[in-house]
Enzyme design. Structure first.
Site, short mmCIF file in Angstrom:
data_model
loop_
_atom_site.label_atom_id
_atom_site.label_comp_id
_atom_site.label_asym_id
_atom_site.label_seq_id
_atom_site.Cartn_x
_atom_site.Cartn_y
_atom_site.Cartn_z
N GLY A 195 -6.73 -0.21 -7.00
CA GLY A 195 -6.35 -1.61 -6.95
C GLY A 195 -5.10 -1.77 -7.81
O GLY A 195 -5.07 -1.30 -8.96
N ASN B 203 -0.18 -3.68 1.93
CA ASN B 203 -1.57 -3.68 1.43
C ASN B 203 -2.34 -2.61 2.18
O ASN B 203 -1.78 -1.89 3.02
CB ASN B 203 -2.20 -5.08 1.62
CG ASN B 203 -3.53 -5.22 0.91
OD1 ASN B 203 -3.64 -4.87 -0.27
ND2 ASN B 203 -4.55 -5.69 1.59
N ASP C 181 -0.38 -4.50 -2.64
CA ASP C 181 0.01 -3.41 -3.55
C ASP C 181 1.48 -3.48 -3.91
O ASP C 181 1.90 -2.97 -4.95
CB ASP C 181 -0.31 -2.05 -2.92
CG ASP C 181 -1.81 -1.84 -2.95
OD1 ASP C 181 -2.48 -2.34 -2.03
OD2 ASP C 181 -2.29 -1.23 -3.92
O1 MRU Z 1 -6.23 2.35 -2.28
P1 MRU Z 1 -6.68 1.21 -3.14
O2 MRU Z 1 -8.16 1.02 -3.14
O3 MRU Z 1 -6.08 1.28 -4.52
O4 MRU Z 1 -6.07 -0.06 -2.42
C1 MRU Z 1 -6.28 -1.34 -2.98
C2 MRU Z 1 -5.72 -2.43 -2.15
O5 MRU Z 1 -5.15 -2.22 -1.11
C3 MRU Z 1 -5.84 -3.81 -2.70
O6 MRU Z 1 -5.92 -4.74 -1.66
C4 MRU Z 1 -4.58 -4.12 -3.53
O7 MRU Z 1 -4.38 -3.15 -4.50
C5 MRU Z 1 -4.66 -5.44 -4.17
S1 MRU Z 1 -5.79 -5.39 -5.54
C6 MRU Z 1 -5.89 -6.85 -6.33
#
Ligand code: MRU
Length: 360
Positions: free
Chosen positions: A53, A249, A239
């Protein structure tokens, strides 16, 4: 809600003077806190997605840099530790942002003063993240209140952009928690989020803990649910958001945005300002992480006895391509929900936000 230290994804253990994280690779079956003991363990936690995240990746990296500086505060060590942490994951811009924040806070100081200043900065970034996410929740709540006053709301989300992805509250889930706390009957459609299933494993788990009704659905069923009128809005996180409002995202976000657009369903993206990459003109310039094909070809879970198992899904000769993120063009985004207010996903909207943020 979110007043105690146990509802958070990362905490500082003042006794041992170490960071503790929830190992998210074990959720939803096991809730285990683990200490981060070395720069290598910080990097491992980020790259293996024990923490994940965008905001949480950034805060973890900030503490990782403070940890490294406590052992060697020279200019060389600062540059090397920053580069090592930066290389852990490519897409979430909060990683670079947080390392810059800590680096800028210590660079001009004498080496002897750097460790303490770096740790103070990491603590400050953690506190700010909590406050910013709560503001995102309040601002998002305004949009939710206007959707169908007095009626239950069905909100769809993708991946996990809740408190597990930040420190507390979350981004996309902060308005949901605020709505739930203010008595609005909310129900969340949680899309499972193949291949790592952050929806199933993380979002459903944290919503259940908070008492928010939710239902897990396959990623592929989301368009049909929108077509049937069973979705009042979609809220996701980001992201990295480019200066023109394009949103990067979790892979699968783009398809949801297309389906929402086709069915007249409001599609919102919730993010702190630290997720905006002002140096990136558009979504095509955002580096998209490609993860190992094994995440698609096999799957982990627990058996009836509660033992963790990993099983192969595909025939042994199969290969797979695993892009972890996608880009949703700005024109498909109804609004960006930020700690500074809700703005249009466009260069103009983001410039407006920037002027509020900088007080210019
Ligand atoms: O691969 P991840 O689990 O790190 O991806 C997370 C996401 O895509 C979330 O939607 C993004 O980081 C926003 S978190 C507030």
């Amino acid at each position: 809600m979110f007043t105690t230290d146990d509802l958070c994804s990362l905490r500082w253990d003042a006794v041992s003077e170490r960071v503790e994280i929830i190992d998210q690779t074990l959720l939803p079956h096991t809730l285990r806190w683990c200490h981060l003991e070395s720069l290598q363990s910080y990097c491992h936690a980020i790259s293996t997605m024990q923490v994940r995240g965008a905001p949480l990746i950034g805060i973890t990296a900030a503490y990782g840099l403070a940890h490294a500086l406590a052992r060697d505060a020279s200019n060389e060590a600062l540059a090397l530790a920053s580069a090592t942490l930066l290389a852990t994951r490519p897409t979430a811009v909060n990683l670079r942002w947080a390392l810059d924040e800590v680096g800028n806070a210590v660079r001009e100081l004498a080496p002897s003063a750097r460790p303490r200043a770096a740790l103070e900065k990491a603590h400050a970034l953690r506190d700010e993240d909590i406050a910013n996410c709560e503001r995102i929740g309040d601002n998002g709540l305004q949009l939710l209140r206007a959707l169908k006053p007095g009626e239950p709301l069905n909100i769809m989300t993708h991946c996990n952009a809740g408190w597990l992805a930040t420190i507390q509250w979350g981004t996309a889930l902060a308005p949901v928690y605020k709505a739930h706390a203010s008595g609005i009957p909310v129900h969340v459609w949680v899309s499972e989020t193949r291949p790592r299933n952050q929806g199933t494993n993380l979002t459903a788990w944290e919503l259940q803990r908070a008492g928010v009704p939710c239902t897990i659905v396959t990623d592929n069923s989301c368009g049909q649910l929108m077509r049937q009128g069973r979705v009042d809005c979609v809220i996701v996180g980001s992201d990295r958001t480019a200066a023109n409002g394009d949103v990067c995202n979790k892979v699968g976000t783009y398809l949801k945005a297309l389906a929402a657009h086709a069915n007249g369903v409001p599609f919102y993206v919730a993010l702190p300002e630290s997720t905006i990459d002002w140096s990136c003109p558009g979504g095509d310039e955002i580096p998209i992480e490609e993860r190992d094909e094994s995440e698609i070809l096999s799957i982990a879970g627990v058996d009836a006895a509660g033992d963790l198992l990993e099983v192969n899904l595909a025939a042994s000769q199969s290969s797979a391509l695993n892009p972890a993120f996608d880009v949703t063009p700005a024109e498909l985004v109804g609004a960006l929900i930020t700690e500074y207010g809700n703005v249009e996903a466009s260069e103009k909207g983001l410039q407006h936000l920037r002027s509020i943020a900088t007080g210019a």
